[in-house]
Design a protein around this motif. Structure first.
Motif, PDB file in Angstrom:
ATOM      1  N   ARG A 486       0.844  -1.207   0.000  1.00 19.25           N
ATOM      2  CA  ARG A 486       0.000   0.000   0.000  1.00 19.25           C
ATOM      3  C   ARG A 486       0.869   1.242   0.000  1.00 19.25           C
ATOM      4  O   ARG A 486       0.600   2.203  -0.726  1.00 19.25           O
ATOM      5  CB  ARG A 486      -0.889   0.005   1.229  1.00 19.25           C
ATOM      6  CG  ARG A 486      -2.053  -0.953   1.072  1.00 19.25           C
ATOM      7  CD  ARG A 486      -3.260  -0.434   1.844  1.00 19.25           C
ATOM      8  NE  ARG A 486      -4.398  -1.320   1.601  1.00 19.25           N
ATOM      9  CZ  ARG A 486      -5.032  -1.988   2.565  1.00 19.25           C
ATOM     10  NH1 ARG A 486      -4.636  -1.861   3.820  1.00 19.25           N
ATOM     11  NH2 ARG A 486      -6.060  -2.743   2.277  1.00 19.25           N
ATOM     12  N   ALA A 487       1.901   1.206   0.844  1.00 12.09           N
ATOM     13  CA  ALA A 487       2.786   2.369   0.931  1.00 12.09           C
ATOM     14  C   ALA A 487       3.438   2.640  -0.416  1.00 12.09           C
ATOM     15  O   ALA A 487       3.684   3.780  -0.783  1.00 12.09           O
ATOM     16  CB  ALA A 487       3.858   2.136   1.988  1.00 12.09           C
ATOM     17  N   ALA A 488       3.709   1.564  -1.156  1.00 20.43           N
ATOM     18  CA  ALA A 488       4.360   1.735  -2.457  1.00 20.43           C
ATOM     19  C   ALA A 488       3.334   1.944  -3.568  1.00 20.43           C
ATOM     20  O   ALA A 488       3.705   2.140  -4.720  1.00 20.43           O
ATOM     21  CB  ALA A 488       5.210   0.509  -2.758  1.00 20.43           C
ATOM     22  N   ASP A 489       2.053   1.878  -3.199  1.00 20.26           N
ATOM     23  CA  ASP A 489       0.983   2.065  -4.169  1.00 20.26           C
ATOM     24  C   ASP A 489       1.050   1.037  -5.302  1.00 20.26           C
ATOM     25  O   ASP A 489       0.947   1.374  -6.479  1.00 20.26           O
ATOM     26  CB  ASP A 489       1.063   3.489  -4.748  1.00 20.26           C
ATOM     27  CG  ASP A 489      -0.280   3.931  -5.285  1.00 20.26           C
ATOM     28  OD1 ASP A 489      -1.290   3.291  -4.930  1.00 20.26           O
ATOM     29  OD2 ASP A 489      -0.316   4.898  -6.075  1.00 20.26           O
ATOM     30  N   VAL A 490       1.239  -0.195  -4.896  1.00 22.86           N
ATOM     31  CA  VAL A 490       1.316  -1.286  -5.877  1.00 22.86           C
ATOM     32  C   VAL A 490       0.091  -2.189  -5.681  1.00 22.86           C
ATOM     33  O   VAL A 490      -0.221  -2.565  -4.557  1.00 22.86           O
ATOM     34  CB  VAL A 490       2.617  -2.113  -5.657  1.00 22.86           C
ATOM     35  CG1 VAL A 490       2.657  -3.313  -6.588  1.00 22.86           C
ATOM     36  CG2 VAL A 490       3.836  -1.234  -5.856  1.00 22.86           C
ATOM     37  N   PRO A 491      -0.614  -2.514  -6.758  1.00 24.11           N
ATOM     38  CA  PRO A 491      -1.796  -3.378  -6.614  1.00 24.11           C
ATOM     39  C   PRO A 491      -1.425  -4.797  -6.161  1.00 24.11           C
ATOM     40  O   PRO A 491      -0.358  -5.301  -6.493  1.00 24.11           O
ATOM     41  CB  PRO A 491      -2.401  -3.398  -8.018  1.00 24.11           C
ATOM     42  CG  PRO A 491      -1.316  -2.959  -8.928  1.00 24.11           C
ATOM     43  CD  PRO A 491      -0.414  -2.076  -8.137  1.00 24.11           C
TER      44      PRO A 491
END
Ligand code: GDP
Length: 889
Positions: A486-491
């Protein structure tokens, strides 16, 4: 200003008092104490003695009788109605009426020793007589004469004195720093000028205007007679004094022409003609330069304001150079600001700006990324059209949920391993071809690599596959993985694994995940759930399809042509092959022979291998390759760029190294327990930031409680993070960002964490007694912490096998992986970086022989005294207790 003490003079000149005293006695002067006074005449005597001795040493025993010097000077004169000239007709004389005049003087001077001249007494007498007749008119001229003469003599003397002083003081000076030397010279110059000027004045008073040069006298006499005649003629014609003055340059020109040895080019006005110095003497200047005691002209003194470029850091020396001043001046300025610095010390941006402004210059913030930006912009220019690319996937999940099995299954079944005889080597990343497209997997164990890459601001992953065992459900590391993604904004795509197991409860997994806000598509959410079995291979095709579907949604594109850019996925130092790095190409195409810069390393791609160890010649976007040829081992997460210009590549790497070094210096200062006290700032609440790792949660709690209690009025102990288990790279990264010290109680840092800590200067302290931790922190706060007894780690061995011997008990068959294992030293047994036993070595053997020490890279048998529970995979740490001498503060 006339009398100074020997000590003062020595200080002014910058030589030791002893040396000066010995010089004084050599010169036949009476001074023999540091506090004795020296008069100007005595200084003069000393000077001439020094000059003499210098002459002897350079001119094979005979001092020169005649010196001819040629020089050209260009200057600007700015003096309203002032005559500036040099006596003796050697220097040009000009008169400007309140204007700035550019003057170029080409001069050739012959200096003749006084003794040579004295023969010409008679002529001198003549000159005296002639001058006496003109004395009235010359009275005031003489003063200017004195000054200009002083200026000329000062120059001459300065040259001599400089030479003499340089030779005299050569040995002393060698030892001194550059700026010290510069300062000396400067002061020497000043002193000499001053002295010379005084000397001239004194001479004038005492000896009158006794001339020094015979040719000069001739010229002078001629000129004077001519001028006198002319003056009388003019007076007769009834001309006024003021009028005469206006005419003067002309007359002077007349009187002077003929024996000209120098040329004076006057740029702006033709009025200032060439002239003989003394010839013009009779004419009063309109204004006497009384205000300025030294010169009859004003030096161009408009301060030059430099624009000083300052980056993040700049050394004192560089800063001084940029302002065109001596480093000593900057050091002095900083001293005034209460900072003691050395010439090579880097100053931070703000301090440097302050100094620059204090010195009256202008500070400009240097664009730090200059070379960086330059390289990147050229790279961007060369980029072509964007095309779609394969997704890059990282598999995450709790331990034992099947990450490795899943990756292995995919690799074994999809990667064309045939050519390599089925042996696939771990290179940290690989790509697979599916029926619908290609997918690249990053195979970096644990979440540490993921977070490390993120800590460096790198984003390598497009999609995270989160493996959750259907029989185990959501676990702490599952949650950690979700947070990271989530922190890296990766699905995220959920792989519900071990679906083959009878106790599998996929619904429970869905439910638990929905509590973490991961809602399955079937429940109206946006997360794909795929049920798989890494054992049977069930559902793996669907998983790959889901990945490709997600990738389509993401519309992943990259430029295919042009120079490559990428990221380091993994790197290591291979004994035979040197630094080896797995690079994931992110855009462009990497080719063999390309010049690459990665982090601070540089190199030409010597060889490229794919996941099957096959040579490849190029790698496009989303393709991982193993690359050989770098100068060093880059960090995982470092970027990689191809820079065609080798010089630029080197510059880029160097600029990064420099930056890294400077910021490391600063960082290292911040996080040492020993130095905590000295860095405390008064009147503020200071924080000791700690990260506490211990063998068990119980110790963590106990430590936390007692450490927080240490807090005093000025210092607060802040526990940034705690945890049970070994110290890992995340802990080090956190310590770095939060400026914390890591306390390890019965735990150790793993190899990557150790390396990171070393790189970043993070202070890790190991303890096995709680009381010692409390004591050290207390001492650190009160400034009492002195390292007295330090444990020094000397070797680490990994247990590869365990043999049982009836005589010796358990013998650990080990490989020494770091340092040296020595028989006589205390040891600790570590399991998963947690200390499980502390004791002694009972036996150390190599093959069948007892040995005293075993070096890194060799096998040995270790028997631990009174301990038989050694297991394969344990580590045996050998250390030494060393006394560290107390530092005298
Ligand atoms: P990791 O720690 O997440 O990499 O997990 P591993 O891949 O090492 O798997 C841990 C254990 O689970 C191993 O013993 C595997 O054999 C087992 N395992 C993994 N996937 C499956 C699966 O789909 N079904 C079954 N029955 N066992 C599995």
């Amino acid at each position: 200003m006339s009398e100074v003490t020997v000590k003062q003079l020595a200080e002014d000149v910058g030589i030791p008092v002893e040396l000066l005293l010995s010089q004084l006695s050599e010169a036949g002067l009476k001074q023999n104490q540091a506090d004795d006074a020296i008069s100007d005449e005595e200084k003069l005597k000393l000077l001439s003695h020094l000059r003499q001795s210098h002459g002897k040493s350079t001119e094979s025993g005979d001092s020169p009788k005649k010196i001819t010097l040629k020089r050209k000077t260009v200057s600007e004169l700015k003096q309203p109605g002032t005559i500036t000239r040099s006596p003796g007709g050697r220097t040009g004389a000009t008169r400007s009426a309140g204007k700035t005049v550019s003057v170029e003087v080409r001069r050739k001077r012959t200096y003749v020793k006084r003794s040579e001249v004295s023969d010409d007494e008679a002529r001198t007498q003549e000159a005296e007589a002639a001058r006496k007749a003109l004395e009235e008119q010359a009275e005031q001229k003489r003063q200017i004469e004195a000054e200009t003469e002083a200026r000329r003599s000062a120059e001459e003397q300065r040259r001599h004195a400089e030479e003499a002083a340089k030779l005299q003081e050569e040995e002393e000076r060698k030892r001194k720093e550059l700026e010290e030397q510069q300062r000396q010279e400067e002061e020497e110059q000043r002193r000499q000028e001053e002295e010379a000027r005084k000397r001239e004045e004194t001479q004038r008073k005492q000896v009158g205007e006794k001339e020094e040069k015979k040719d000069l006298e001739e010229e002078l006499r001629e000129a004077r007679l001519k001028e006198e005649a002319q003056r009388i003629a003019e007076e007769k014609a009834g001309k006024k004094g003021a009028h005469r003055k206006d005419e003067r340059p002309k007359e002077k020109g007349k009187g002077a022409r003929g024996k000209e040895k120098e040329q004076l080019h006057v740029a702006e006005s033709k009025r200032g003609r060439r002239g003989k110095g003394k010839a013009a003497k009779q004419h009063k200047p309109v204004i006497q330069p009384q205000g300025d005691a030294q010169h009859g002209f004003v030096k161009p003194t408009t301060p030059v304001v430099h624009e000083v470029e300052i980056g993040e850091n700049i050394t004192v020396g560089d800063l001084a150079q940029k302002m065109s001043i001596k480093a000593a001046v900057v050091i002095k300025e900083l001293m005034k600001m209460g900072m003691m610095v050395t010439i090579n010390q880097p100053l931070d941006h703000d301090t440097a700006v302050l100094v620059v402004e204090e010195m009256g210059h202008k500070a400009v913030t240097q664009k730090e990324e200059d070379i960086e930006a330059e390289v990147m912009s050229t790279l961007d220019e060369e980029q072509g059209e964007k095309v779609s690319r394969a997704p890059v996937v990282t598999i995450m999940g709790h331990v034992d949920h099947g990450k490795t099995s899943l990756l292995d299954h995919i690799r074994e079944t999809r990667v064309a391993a045939g050519e390599a005889g089925g042996i696939t080597q771990h290179i940290g990343a690989y790509h697979v071809e599916t029926g619908h497209g290609m997918i690249s997997f990053l195979d970096t164990p644990g979440h540490a690599a993921f977070s490390a890459m993120r800590a460096r601001g790198a984003k390598a992953t497009d999609i995270v596959v989160l493996v959750v065992a259907a029989d185990d459900g959501v676990k702490p590391q599952t949650i950690e993985a979700i947070q990271h993604s989530r922190a890296a904004d990766v699905p995220i795509i959920i792989a519900v694994n071990k679906i083959d197991k009878p106790e599998a409860q996929p619904d429970r997994v869905m439910q638990e995940l929905s509590q973490q806000d991961i809602i399955p598509e079937e429940w109206g959410g946006d997360t794909q759930f795929v049920q798989v079995s890494a054992k049977t291979g069930q559902g793996i095709d669907e998983l790959l399809d889901s990945i490709l579907l997600q990738s389509e949604v993401l519309e992943l594109t990259a430029v295919k042509d042009g120079p490559a850019r990428g990221i380091i996925v993994e790197s290591s130092l291979d004994k035979g092959r040197g630094p080896v790095a797995t690079i994931l190409v992110q855009s462009g195409t990497l080719r063999r022979g390309d010049m690459v810069v990665s982090g601070q390393e540089i190199g030409r791609v010597r060889a490229m291998l794919d996941e099957n160890r096959q040579q490849v010649n190029s790698a496009g976007p989303s393709i991982p390759v193993e690359v050989l040829g770098l100068s060093g081992v880059p960090n995982a997460g470092d970027d990689v760029v191809v820079v065609s210009d080798e010089r630029k590549a080197r510059e880029l790497a160097e600029s990064r190294q420099e930056k890294n070094r400077d910021s490391r210096l600063a960082a290292q200062k911040a996080a040492k327990l020993d130095e905590f006290f000295s860095q405390m700032s008064e009147g503020e609440v200071n924080y000791v930031n700690l990260i506490v790792k211990a063998d068990v949660q119980g110790s963590v709690e106990a430590l936390k409680e007692s450490l927080v209690k240490i807090t005093t009025e000025e210092v607060k102990v802040k526990i940034v993070a705690t945890g049970a288990g070994g110290i890992n790279e995340s802990d080090v990264n956190l310590a770095m960002t939060s400026n914390a010290i890591i306390i390890g109680f019965n735990v150790r840092a793993d190899a990557t964490a150790r390396r990171a800590a070393e790189d970043q200067g993070v202070d890790i302290r190991y303890y096995s007694i709680i009381y010692e931790i409390i004591d050290d922190v207390k001492k650190a706060i009160s400034g009492m912490l002195t390292p007295e007894v330090r444990e020094e780690f000397i070797g680490l061995a990994e247990v590869r096998d365990v043999f049982r011997s009836s005589k010796l008990g358990a013998i650990a068959g080990c490989m020494v992986i770091e340092g040296t294992v020595k028989r006589s030293n205390p040891i600790r047994v570590l399991r998963d970086n947690v200390v499980i036993y502390e004791g002694e070595l009972e036996s150390l053997r190599r093959h069948k022989d007892d040995v005293n020490e075993v070096k890194s890279g060799t096998e040995c048998g270790i028997g631990v005294k009174n301990y038989n529970d050694v297991k394969v995979g344990d580590q045996i740490e050998v250390f030494e207790r060393t006394e560290v001498a107390r530092e005298v503060l």
